[in-house]
Design a protein around this motif. Structure first.
Motif, PDB file in Angstrom:
ATOM      1  N   ALA A 251      59.082  89.869  48.426  1.00  0.00           N
ATOM      2  CA  ALA A 251      59.847  88.590  47.950  1.00  0.00           C
ATOM      3  C   ALA A 251      59.322  87.415  47.713  1.00  0.00           C
ATOM      4  O   ALA A 251      59.414  86.671  46.805  1.00  0.00           O
ATOM      5  CB  ALA A 251      61.110  88.473  49.045  1.00  0.00           C
ATOM      6  N   TYR A 252      57.947  87.309  48.416  1.00  0.00           N
ATOM      7  CA  TYR A 252      57.091  86.163  48.089  1.00  0.00           C
ATOM      8  C   TYR A 252      56.453  86.355  46.940  1.00  0.00           C
ATOM      9  O   TYR A 252      56.258  85.303  46.149  1.00  0.00           O
ATOM     10  CB  TYR A 252      56.165  85.937  49.296  1.00  0.00           C
ATOM     11  N   HIS A 253      55.838  87.300  46.459  1.00  0.00           N
ATOM     12  CA  HIS A 253      55.114  87.648  45.435  1.00  0.00           C
ATOM     13  C   HIS A 253      55.835  87.843  44.152  1.00  0.00           C
ATOM     14  O   HIS A 253      55.366  87.558  42.966  1.00  0.00           O
ATOM     15  CB  HIS A 253      53.983  88.861  45.654  1.00  0.00           C
ATOM     16  N   GLU A 254      56.947  88.372  44.542  1.00  0.00           N
ATOM     17  CA  GLU A 254      57.948  88.617  43.250  1.00  0.00           C
ATOM     18  C   GLU A 254      59.228  88.110  43.334  1.00  0.00           C
ATOM     19  O   GLU A 254      60.311  89.097  43.112  1.00  0.00           O
ATOM     20  CB  GLU A 254      57.731  89.988  42.846  1.00  0.00           C
ATOM     21  N   PRO A 255      59.316  86.733  43.445  1.00  0.00           N
ATOM     22  CA  PRO A 255      60.864  86.383  43.851  1.00  0.00           C
ATOM     23  C   PRO A 255      61.700  86.657  43.108  1.00  0.00           C
ATOM     24  O   PRO A 255      62.988  86.895  43.468  1.00  0.00           O
ATOM     25  CB  PRO A 255      60.544  84.917  44.048  1.00  0.00           C
ATOM     26  N   ALA A 256      61.425  86.629  41.512  1.00  0.00           N
ATOM     27  CA  ALA A 256      62.538  86.765  40.648  1.00  0.00           C
ATOM     28  C   ALA A 256      62.957  88.340  40.664  1.00  0.00           C
ATOM     29  O   ALA A 256      64.162  88.836  40.593  1.00  0.00           O
ATOM     30  CB  ALA A 256      62.086  86.682  39.338  1.00  0.00           C
ATOM     31  N   ASN A 257      61.908  89.027  40.744  1.00  0.00           N
ATOM     32  CA  ASN A 257      62.253  90.497  40.920  1.00  0.00           C
ATOM     33  C   ASN A 257      63.134  90.984  42.281  1.00  0.00           C
ATOM     34  O   ASN A 257      63.862  91.945  42.024  1.00  0.00           O
ATOM     35  CB  ASN A 257      60.932  91.563  40.850  1.00  0.00           C
ATOM     36  N   ILE A 258      62.923  90.263  43.032  1.00  0.00           N
ATOM     37  CA  ILE A 258      63.767  90.586  44.430  1.00  0.00           C
ATOM     38  C   ILE A 258      65.001  89.738  44.599  1.00  0.00           C
ATOM     39  O   ILE A 258      66.293  90.367  44.844  1.00  0.00           O
ATOM     40  CB  ILE A 258      62.854  90.171  45.667  1.00  0.00           C
ATOM     41  N   LEU A 259      64.921  88.470  44.169  1.00  0.00           N
ATOM     42  CA  LEU A 259      66.107  87.647  44.492  1.00  0.00           C
ATOM     43  C   LEU A 259      66.868  87.352  43.350  1.00  0.00           C
ATOM     44  O   LEU A 259      68.177  86.902  43.663  1.00  0.00           O
ATOM     45  CB  LEU A 259      65.585  86.389  45.047  1.00  0.00           C
ATOM     46  N   ALA A 260      66.440  87.373  42.209  1.00  0.00           N
ATOM     47  CA  ALA A 260      67.295  86.911  41.025  1.00  0.00           C
ATOM     48  C   ALA A 260      68.542  87.562  40.791  1.00  0.00           C
ATOM     49  O   ALA A 260      69.523  86.772  40.315  1.00  0.00           O
ATOM     50  CB  ALA A 260      66.265  86.965  39.697  1.00  0.00           C
ATOM     51  N   SER A 261      68.560  88.839  41.148  1.00  0.00           N
ATOM     52  CA  SER A 261      69.814  89.507  40.904  1.00  0.00           C
ATOM     53  C   SER A 261      70.504  89.829  42.276  1.00  0.00           C
ATOM     54  O   SER A 261      71.436  90.662  42.345  1.00  0.00           O
ATOM     55  CB  SER A 261      69.714  90.849  40.040  1.00  0.00           C
ATOM     56  N   ALA A 262      70.030  89.378  43.334  1.00  0.00           N
ATOM     57  CA  ALA A 262      70.424  89.721  44.687  1.00  0.00           C
ATOM     58  C   ALA A 262      71.971  89.287  44.815  1.00  0.00           C
ATOM     59  O   ALA A 262      72.881  90.299  45.481  1.00  0.00           O
ATOM     60  CB  ALA A 262      69.851  89.305  45.944  1.00  0.00           C
ATOM     61  N   ASP A 263      72.436  88.235  44.379  1.00  0.00           N
ATOM     62  CA  ASP A 263      73.771  87.605  44.879  1.00  0.00           C
ATOM     63  C   ASP A 263      74.603  88.788  44.200  1.00  0.00           C
ATOM     64  O   ASP A 263      75.902  89.100  44.650  1.00  0.00           O
ATOM     65  CB  ASP A 263      73.991  86.444  44.320  1.00  0.00           C
ATOM     66  N   ARG A 264      74.295  89.211  42.798  1.00  0.00           N
ATOM     67  CA  ARG A 264      75.364  90.031  42.273  1.00  0.00           C
ATOM     68  C   ARG A 264      75.343  91.559  42.881  1.00  0.00           C
ATOM     69  O   ARG A 264      76.192  92.101  43.316  1.00  0.00           O
ATOM     70  CB  ARG A 264      74.943  90.286  40.806  1.00  0.00           C
ATOM     71  N   ARG A 265      74.152  91.984  43.210  1.00  0.00           N
ATOM     72  CA  ARG A 265      73.894  93.519  43.456  1.00  0.00           C
ATOM     73  C   ARG A 265      74.069  93.715  44.909  1.00  0.00           C
ATOM     74  O   ARG A 265      74.614  94.932  45.414  1.00  0.00           O
ATOM     75  CB  ARG A 265      72.376  93.990  43.072  1.00  0.00           C
ATOM     76  N   ILE A 266      73.642  92.659  45.846  1.00  0.00           N
ATOM     77  CA  ILE A 266      73.648  92.984  47.408  1.00  0.00           C
ATOM     78  C   ILE A 266      75.061  92.314  47.739  1.00  0.00           C
ATOM     79  O   ILE A 266      75.415  92.917  48.879  1.00  0.00           O
ATOM     80  CB  ILE A 266      72.501  92.367  48.019  1.00  0.00           C
ATOM     81  N   PHE A 267      75.279  91.324  47.232  1.00  0.00           N
ATOM     82  CA  PHE A 267      76.659  90.434  47.741  1.00  0.00           C
ATOM     83  C   PHE A 267      77.825  90.522  46.958  1.00  0.00           C
ATOM     84  O   PHE A 267      78.900  89.960  47.402  1.00  0.00           O
ATOM     85  CB  PHE A 267      75.971  89.053  48.086  1.00  0.00           C
ATOM     86  N   GLY A 268      77.609  91.023  46.065  1.00  0.00           N
ATOM     87  CA  GLY A 268      79.009  91.511  45.270  1.00  0.00           C
ATOM     88  C   GLY A 268      79.591  90.193  44.575  1.00  0.00           C
ATOM     89  O   GLY A 268      80.865  90.043  44.088  1.00  0.00           O
ATOM     90  N   ALA A 269      78.534  89.259  44.329  1.00  0.00           N
ATOM     91  CA  ALA A 269      79.236  87.653  43.782  1.00  0.00           C
ATOM     92  C   ALA A 269      79.297  88.083  42.215  1.00  0.00           C
ATOM     93  O   ALA A 269      78.602  88.642  41.455  1.00  0.00           O
ATOM     94  CB  ALA A 269      78.085  86.738  44.089  1.00  0.00           C
ATOM     95  N   ASP A 270      80.495  87.359  41.635  1.00  0.00           N
ATOM     96  CA  ASP A 270      80.365  87.442  40.420  1.00  0.00           C
ATOM     97  C   ASP A 270      79.779  86.474  39.525  1.00  0.00           C
ATOM     98  O   ASP A 270      80.401  85.142  38.945  1.00  0.00           O
ATOM     99  CB  ASP A 270      81.980  87.245  40.199  1.00  0.00           C
ATOM    100  N   THR A 271      78.447  86.151  39.609  1.00  0.00           N
ATOM    101  CA  THR A 271      77.794  85.159  38.970  1.00  0.00           C
ATOM    102  C   THR A 271      76.551  85.788  38.176  1.00  0.00           C
ATOM    103  O   THR A 271      76.289  86.750  38.586  1.00  0.00           O
ATOM    104  CB  THR A 271      77.022  84.121  40.182  1.00  0.00           C
TER     105      THR A 271
END
Length: 348
Positions: A251-271
């Motif tokens: 997450a530190y070295h590749e923040p976009a790869n880990i976090l950029a789609s996390a809200d949609r994929r992990i938390f089910g957000a419609d964003t």
């Protein structure tokens, strides 16, 4: 100081009754010394509204005898944020948690996993895996002082311990003291013979053991940590039954790869997923405010070097910031110039 607003501002959970800690803990970024400071967290928050972010470990002694604002202060725009504390003296941990109540943390976590020599010399961290009764006393004292949940981050065992015997006993003893959520690094820690860096990679992972704890302790919430490097892996572990996944270095070295789609994929957000370019742009007002208050650019941008990992222009982005951010007078113009190294390649 006004630290600006992130793309996804999140207010403290106590002001958001629809947002529970168990929700945010589905994906968290691990506490990492010298890395997960307030500037790192602000950058990570640009990518994810929901992920739980942790402080670096702060010792209870430092909190009690130091400057609380310098050690514990952060912007609510970083939230939700959990505080990780290191210590093994119940009365000192109690006082530290009393002090921490003045800051909008959503969780206080006790470190029972760090294997460094400095931590061992203070008789806390991973060596506490040998003393579940003492850990139970510590968390009981912390819970008495805290208004937010107290959690524990631990290993599956240390040195010659048998994790299949030690881990269930540890969870039972500490869980009986009122801890409902454990973050388990699925490796032993070897306190003698391996460096902290080697302890992150050499001891074998035992994900199955951690997963088995979710069935053995129905009333506990368990997050899995250790060796997880992608959202695909995180989703797979969640599907197998753990309640949360904690990711560190990836997450530190590749923040976009880990976090950029996390809200949609992990938390089910419609964003929509967040573009790294937008996350960087959202940091510019924050950087301006920090520099105006006398800060140095490198203090922030050192946490942003991995923003474009794996993309064309990533090397030029890193080089521009690494070479220029420590120069006197360096400011947001340098960040914009580094960003142009990436966007120009997209246009091409």
């Amino acid at each position: 100081m006004d630290y600006g607003q992130p793309i996804h501002p999140v207010h403290p959970i106590k002001d958001r009754p629809d947002m529970h800690l168990s929700h945010h803990a589905r994906l968290s970024v691990a506490p990492m010394m010298d890395w997960t400071d307030r500037h790192c967290r602000m950058f990570h928050r640009q990518f994810s509204r929901h992920a739980l972010l942790y402080t670096e470990m702060v010792t209870a002694q430092a909190i009690v005898h130091g400057e609380p604002e310098r050690l514990l202060g952060f912007s609510p725009a970083e939230g939700p944020v959990a505080l990780q504390i290191g210590g093994s003296e119940p009365e000192v941990l109690f006082r530290a948690c009393q002090i921490a109540r003045d800051f909008p943390y959503v969780e206080v976590n006790l470190n029972v996993g760090c294997p460094s020599d400095r931590v061992q010399s203070g008789a806390f961290g991973a060596c506490l895996m040998r003393e579940p009764a003492l850990v139970a006393e510590c968390v009981a004292a912390m819970r008495e002082a805290c208004e937010v949940p107290v959690t524990v981050k631990c290993r599956i065992g240390v040195d010659e311990q048998d994790p299949h015997e030690v881990l269930p006993e540890f969870l039972a003893r500490v869980g009986a003291a009122g801890v409902e959520h454990f973050i388990i690094h699925a490796r032993k820690a070897w306190l003698q013979g391996l460096s902290p860096k080697e302890n992150r990679d050499i001891p074998p992972l035992d994900y199955d053991l951690v997963l088995s704890m979710t069935g053995l302790f129905i009333g506990l919430s368990i997050s899995l940590n250790g060796g997880i490097t992608s959202l695909d892996e995180a989703e797979a572990h969640l599907d197998r039954g753990v309640q949360g996944v904690m990711i560190g270095r990836a997450a530190y070295h590749e923040p976009a790869n880990i976090l950029a789609s996390a809200d949609r994929r992990i938390f089910g957000a419609d964003t929509p997923d967040v573009l790294a370019e937008d996350a960087v742009g959202a940091m510019l007002p924050y950087i301006d405010d920090y520099l105006t208050a006398g800060g140095r650019l490198h203090t922030i941008t050192r946490h942003m070097l991995g923003a474009f990992a794996g993309r064309p222009g990533a090397r030029a982005w890193r080089r521009t910031l690494s070479e220029g951010a420590t120069a006197p007078g360096a400011g947001t113009a340098l960040v914009e110039a580094a960003l142009a190294e990436v966007t120009s390649r997209i246009a091409a």
